[in-house]
Design an enzyme around this catalytic site. Structure first.
Site, PDB file in Angstrom:
ATOM      1  N   HIS A 202      94.952  37.991 -18.376  1.00 42.17           N
ATOM      2  CA  HIS A 202      94.273  36.921 -19.233  1.00 42.17           C
ATOM      3  C   HIS A 202      95.011  35.847 -19.458  1.00 42.17           C
ATOM      4  O   HIS A 202      96.106  36.096 -19.773  1.00 42.17           O
ATOM      5  CB  HIS A 202      93.543  37.683 -20.539  1.00 42.17           C
TER       6      HIS A 202
ATOM      7  N   ARG B  58      99.202  22.264  25.196  1.00 42.30           N
ATOM      8  CA  ARG B  58      99.287  21.219  24.153  1.00 42.30           C
ATOM      9  C   ARG B  58     100.917  20.668  24.029  1.00 42.30           C
ATOM     10  O   ARG B  58     101.614  21.422  24.170  1.00 42.30           O
ATOM     11  CB  ARG B  58      98.805  21.504  22.772  1.00 42.30           C
TER      12      ARG B  58
ATOM     13  N   GLY C 199      74.863  19.790  11.384  1.00 38.57           N
ATOM     14  CA  GLY C 199      75.143  21.176  11.271  1.00 38.57           C
ATOM     15  C   GLY C 199      75.672  21.425   9.867  1.00 38.57           C
ATOM     16  O   GLY C 199      76.610  20.578   9.472  1.00 38.57           O
TER      17      GLY C 199
ATOM     18  N   GLY D 131      78.793  24.020  15.889  1.00 36.91           N
ATOM     19  CA  GLY D 131      79.649  25.464  16.462  1.00 36.91           C
ATOM     20  C   GLY D 131      80.377  24.912  17.356  1.00 36.91           C
ATOM     21  O   GLY D 131      80.715  24.078  18.057  1.00 36.91           O
TER      22      GLY D 131
ATOM     23  N   GLY E 154      77.163  24.203   8.811  1.00 35.72           N
ATOM     24  CA  GLY E 154      78.274  25.286   8.586  1.00 35.72           C
ATOM     25  C   GLY E 154      79.492  24.634   8.129  1.00 35.72           C
ATOM     26  O   GLY E 154      79.447  23.632   7.257  1.00 35.72           O
TER      27      GLY E 154
HETATM   28  P1  FAD Z   1      93.106  28.217  19.558  1.00 39.83           P
HETATM   29  O1  FAD Z   1      93.620  28.094  18.055  1.00 39.83           O
HETATM   30  O2  FAD Z   1      92.198  27.417  19.712  1.00 39.83           O
HETATM   31  O3  FAD Z   1      94.373  27.966  20.526  1.00 39.83           O
HETATM   32  C1  FAD Z   1      94.384  28.136  21.840  1.00 39.83           C
HETATM   33  C2  FAD Z   1      95.275  27.394  22.473  1.00 39.83           C
HETATM   34  O4  FAD Z   1      95.236  27.455  24.010  1.00 39.83           O
HETATM   35  C3  FAD Z   1      95.258  25.833  22.299  1.00 39.83           C
HETATM   36  O5  FAD Z   1      96.165  25.355  21.794  1.00 39.83           O
HETATM   37  C4  FAD Z   1      94.912  25.379  23.798  1.00 39.83           C
HETATM   38  O6  FAD Z   1      95.651  24.188  24.214  1.00 39.83           O
HETATM   39  C5  FAD Z   1      95.602  26.834  24.745  1.00 39.83           C
HETATM   40  N1  FAD Z   1      95.244  26.837  25.883  1.00 39.83           N
HETATM   41  C6  FAD Z   1      93.729  26.831  26.156  1.00 39.83           C
HETATM   42  N2  FAD Z   1      93.690  27.062  27.836  1.00 39.83           N
HETATM   43  C7  FAD Z   1      94.903  26.928  28.204  1.00 39.83           C
HETATM   44  C8  FAD Z   1      95.598  27.302  29.488  1.00 39.83           C
HETATM   45  N3  FAD Z   1      94.892  27.206  30.633  1.00 39.83           N
HETATM   46  N4  FAD Z   1      96.874  27.104  29.467  1.00 39.83           N
HETATM   47  C9  FAD Z   1      97.737  26.850  28.331  1.00 39.83           C
HETATM   48  N5  FAD Z   1      97.155  26.731  27.231  1.00 39.83           N
HETATM   49  C10 FAD Z   1      96.042  26.940  26.946  1.00 39.83           C
HETATM   50  N6  FAD Z   1      89.660  29.169  10.738  1.00 39.83           N
HETATM   51  C11 FAD Z   1      89.959  29.766   9.638  1.00 39.83           C
HETATM   52  O7  FAD Z   1      90.215  30.728   9.751  1.00 39.83           O
HETATM   53  N7  FAD Z   1      90.092  29.015   8.460  1.00 39.83           N
HETATM   54  C12 FAD Z   1      89.630  27.944   8.534  1.00 39.83           C
HETATM   55  O8  FAD Z   1      89.902  27.214   7.521  1.00 39.83           O
HETATM   56  C13 FAD Z   1      89.431  27.027   9.690  1.00 39.83           C
HETATM   57  N8  FAD Z   1      89.159  25.863   9.531  1.00 39.83           N
HETATM   58  C14 FAD Z   1      88.665  24.973  10.867  1.00 39.83           C
HETATM   59  C15 FAD Z   1      88.490  23.603  10.961  1.00 39.83           C
HETATM   60  C16 FAD Z   1      88.061  23.053  11.993  1.00 39.83           C
HETATM   61  C17 FAD Z   1      87.890  21.434  11.996  1.00 39.83           C
HETATM   62  C18 FAD Z   1      88.141  23.668  13.370  1.00 39.83           C
HETATM   63  C19 FAD Z   1      87.806  23.113  14.662  1.00 39.83           C
HETATM   64  C20 FAD Z   1      88.447  25.155  13.296  1.00 39.83           C
HETATM   65  C21 FAD Z   1      88.698  25.940  12.267  1.00 39.83           C
HETATM   66  N9  FAD Z   1      88.899  27.141  12.062  1.00 39.83           N
HETATM   67  C22 FAD Z   1      89.485  27.697  10.898  1.00 39.83           C
HETATM   68  C23 FAD Z   1      88.881  27.973  13.326  1.00 39.83           C
HETATM   69  C24 FAD Z   1      90.003  28.115  13.872  1.00 39.83           C
HETATM   70  O9  FAD Z   1      90.737  26.862  14.188  1.00 39.83           O
HETATM   71  C25 FAD Z   1      90.262  29.223  15.155  1.00 39.83           C
HETATM   72  O10 FAD Z   1      89.276  30.257  14.906  1.00 39.83           O
HETATM   73  C26 FAD Z   1      91.432  29.627  15.774  1.00 39.83           C
HETATM   74  O11 FAD Z   1      92.455  28.464  15.895  1.00 39.83           O
HETATM   75  C27 FAD Z   1      91.378  30.351  16.755  1.00 39.83           C
HETATM   76  O12 FAD Z   1      92.696  30.675  17.308  1.00 39.83           O
HETATM   77  P2  FAD Z   1      92.828  31.163  18.938  1.00 39.83           P
HETATM   78  O13 FAD Z   1      94.397  31.582  19.148  1.00 39.83           O
HETATM   79  O14 FAD Z   1      92.014  32.179  19.627  1.00 39.83           O
HETATM   80  O15 FAD Z   1      92.649  29.866  19.736  1.00 39.83           O
END
Ligand code: FAD
Length: 462
Positions: free
Chosen positions: A441, A35, A176, A268, A178
Site C-alpha cells: 500500500h 529492412r 477502425g 486490421g 481497434g
Molecule cells: P514482424 O514484426 O512484422 O517482422 C517481420 C519481418 O520480416 C519484417 O521486418 C520484414 O521486413 C521481414 N520480412 C518479410 N518478408 C521477408 C523476406 N522475404 N525476406 C526477408 N525479410 C522479410 N503488438 C504488441 O504486442 N504490442 C503493441 O503495442 C503493438 N503495437 C503496434 C502498433 C502498430 C502501429 C502496429 C502496426 C503493430 C503493433 N503491434 C503491437 C503488432 C506487432 O508489431 C506485431 O504483432 C509483431 O511485430 C509481429 O512480429 P513478427 O515477428 O511476426 O513480424
C-alpha cells in the site's frame, strides 16, 4: 553460400527471439531481414514508435489538463513536432541497434536482403543460396487494404504513415476503432487534432469485454475523440485540402461524408508472405492467408516452420516472441509450448486497457457458471492521485472452483497490472489465492487484490 541448423526469415519479435533462443541452445542460426534494421514491424513501425508518441503526448496532456490541479503553474509546453518525431526515431534506433548487439553477442548471423525459398531446405538471398535443416518463416504482417481506399501514406495513411506525418492534422479521420486506430487517434487528439473514429461495428475495440469497451469509449469521448459507430466506409476521395470519407449508416442505409486533412486506415492487418515462393513450394495456407501450421509450428513441408503474425492467432509482438522461443526449443529437441489461453492484450492509451483470458460475453456464450469480482479505481488512493479513478478491475472466476478465467482492467498501468493475473492463471490460481496475497500500500495493484476479494466475501474499500 553457408549452411545452418536453422535459417529464420524475418527479424521481427518472432524471428529475432527464435534466433537468439536457437543460438543459446547451441544451434547454428541465421536471420534473413530485408529492412535496413532489425526488429520488424514492432520496433520500426509498430509497438515502439507508437508508444514513444503516446508517452510524449501523455505528458503534454498531463501538463495541459492536470498540472494546474496539482499546483504546478506556468505555461504548458508547446509542441515541436519535428523534435518529437526525432525523439521517436531515436527510441527506434536504440531498440533496433539493441537487437543487432544481441545478435553479435549470441553469434546469430544476419543475412541482409529479401529471402525466397526455392526448394525445401534452401533460402535464396540475392544470388546466394543458403541451406538449412530447418527454415522458419517469421515474415509478419502488413496493413489490410480497404475497398475504395487508396493509400498514399501522406493524406490517406496506414499506421506507418501516421507515425511520420509531415504536420499535425487539424482534422484526422480514423477508420477502425481497434487498438492501432485508438492509440494513434489518442496521440493526435492530445496534439490538438479533431479526431473522428469511424467503425463498422456498433462498439469500439471488437472482442473486448463489453463493459470495459463502453467505459473506454466514454473516457475517450471525454478526451475529445468523436465516434461514428455502425458505419460502413464506402470510399475515400482525396481533395486539394485533404480527403473526404464516404460512409453508410448500417441501420438506415443513409449515406454521409466526413472531411479531414488526414485519413488513417486502421482496419486490421493481414499476414505478409509475398515473394517467398510459397505457391511453388505448395505450402498450405488458411482462408485468410495465414500459413497453416500444426501445434509445433510445422507447415505441411518437411523442415519448414512458421510463427508470429504470419500464422493464426492474435497479431501481438509477445505472442510472436513466445512462439519464437517455443519453436527454438522444439528445434533443439526440447519441448516448447505456448499457452494461448493466457496471452494478455494491452491498449496503451490513458487510461490503459488490459485483458487476459475470457470475457463475460464468451463465458455466457459457453453457458459457463462464473462469478464476477469488480473494483473501481475510485477506491484506490494512488489512482485518485493521478486523476484516474475512472476505471476498474474485473476478475472473472469459475463459480464452483473459484479458478480465475479472465481479467479485464481499465485504469492506470493496466498493462503492467495484468501480469499478476497472468501468472496466477498460469499456476491455475483461484481468485482467493490473489485475495490472500499481501499487496503493498499504496499501489495500483491493490485494486487487483480488491477485485479478487470481490469474487469472495467482498472488497474492503468498495
Ligand atoms: P514482424 O514484426 O512484422 O517482422 C517481420 C519481418 O520480416 C519484417 O521486418 C520484414 O521486413 C521481414 N520480412 C518479410 N518478408 C521477408 C523476406 N522475404 N525476406 C526477408 N525479410 C522479410 N503488438 C504488441 O504486442 N504490442 C503493441 O503495442 C503493438 N503495437 C503496434 C502498433 C502498430 C502501429 C502496429 C502496426 C503493430 C503493433 N503491434 C503491437 C503488432 C506487432 O508489431 C506485431 O504483432 C509483431 O511485430 C509481429 O512480429 P513478427 O515477428 O511476426 O513480424
Amino acid at each position: 553460400m553457408a549452411s545452418f541448423d536453422a535459417i529464420i526469415i524475418g527479424g521481427g519479435p518472432g524471428g529475432y527471439v527464435c534466433a537468439i533462443r536457437c543460438a543459446q541452445l547451441g544451434l547454428k542460426v541465421a536471420v534473413v531481414e530485408g529492412r535496413e534494421t532489425l526488429g520488424g514491424t514492432c520496433l520500426n513501425v509498430g509497438c515502439i514508435p507508437s508508444k514513444a508518441l503516446l508517452n510524449a503526448t501523455h505528458h503534454l496532456h498531463e501538463a495541459h489538463e492536470n498540472f494546474g490541479k496539482m499546483g504546478l503553474m506556468g505555461p504548458a509546453p508547446t509542441v515541436d513536432w519535428p523534435k518529437m518525431l526525432g525523439y521517436k526515431d531515436d527510441v527506434i534506433g536504440q531498440n533496433t541497434k539493441g537487437i543487432e548487439f544481441l545478435f553479435k553477442k549470441n553469434k546469430v548471423t544476419w543475412i541482409k536482403g529479401w529471402a525466397t525459398i526455392p526448394a525445401p531446405g534452401q533460402v535464396k538471398v540475392g544470388d546466394d543460396i543458403h541451406t538449412a535443416k530447418n527454415i522458419v518463416i517469421a515474415t509478419g504482417s502488413e496493413s489490410s487494404p480497404l475497398n475504395g481506399v487508396t493509400i498514399d501514406e501522406k493524406t490517406v495513411v496506414t499506421s506507418t504513415g501516421a507515425l511520420t506525418l509531415e504536420k499535425i492534422p487539424q482534422k484526422l479521420a480514423v477508420i477502425g476503432a481497434g487498438v492501432i486506430g485508438l492509440e494513434m487517434g489518442s496521440v493526435y487528439a492530445r496534439l490538438g487534432s479533431e479526431v473522428t473514429v469511424i467503425e463498422y461495428l456498433d462498439a469500439i475495440t471488437p472482442g473486448m469485454d463489453a463493459e470495459v469497451a463502453k467505459t473506454f469509449q466514454r473516457i475517450l469521448q471525454k478526451q475529445g475523440l468523436k465516434f461514428i459507430l455502425g458505419a460502413a466506409v464506402q470510399g475515400v476521395d482525396t481533395t486539394p485540402t485533404g480527403a473526404t470519407v464516404r460512409y453508410k449508416r448500417k441501420k438506415t442505409d443513409a449515406e454521409a461524408t466526413l472531411d479531414a486533412d488526414t485519413v488513417l486506415v486502421a482496419t486490421g492487418r493481414r499476414p505478409y508472405t509475398a515473394g517467398l515462393g510459397l505457391d511453388t513450394l505448395g505450402v498450405e495456407l488458411l482462408p485468410r492467408g495465414q500459413i497453416k501450421t500444426d501445434a509445433h509450428f510445422a507447415t505441411n513441408i518437411n523442415g519448414l516452420y512458421a510463427i508470429g503474425d504470419a500464422i493464426i492467432g492474435p497479431m501481438l509482438a509477445h505472442k510472436a516472441e513466445d512462439e519464437g522461443m517455443a519453436l527454438a526449443e522444439i528445434l533443439a529437441g526440447k519441448s516448447g509450448h505456448v499457452n494461448y489461453a493466457v496471452i494478455p492484450g494491452v491498449i496503451y492509451t490513458t487510461p490503459e486497457v488490459a485483458s487476459v483470458g475470457q470475457t463475460e460475453e464468451q463465458l455466457k456464450a459457453e453457458g459457463r457458471a462464473y462469478k464476477t469480482g469488480k473494483f473501481s479505481f475510485m477506491g484506490n488512493g494512488r489512482a485518485k492521485a493521478v486523476f484516474q479513478g475512472d476505471g476498474f478491475v474485473k476478475i472473472l472466476a469459475d463459480k464452483a472452483t473459484d479458478r480465475i478465467l479472465g481479467a479485464h482492467i481499465i485504469g492506470p498501468m493496466a498493462g503492467d497490472l495484468i501480469h499478476e493475473i497472468c501468472v496466477a492463471m498460469e499456476f491455475g490460481a483461484s481468485a482467493q489465492d490473489l485475495a490472500l496475497t499481501c499487496h503493498a500500500h499504496p499501489t495500483y495493484s491493490e485494486a487487483v487484490r480488491e477485485a479478487a476479494l470481490a469474487c469472495g466475501d467482498g472488497a474492503i474499500h468498495a
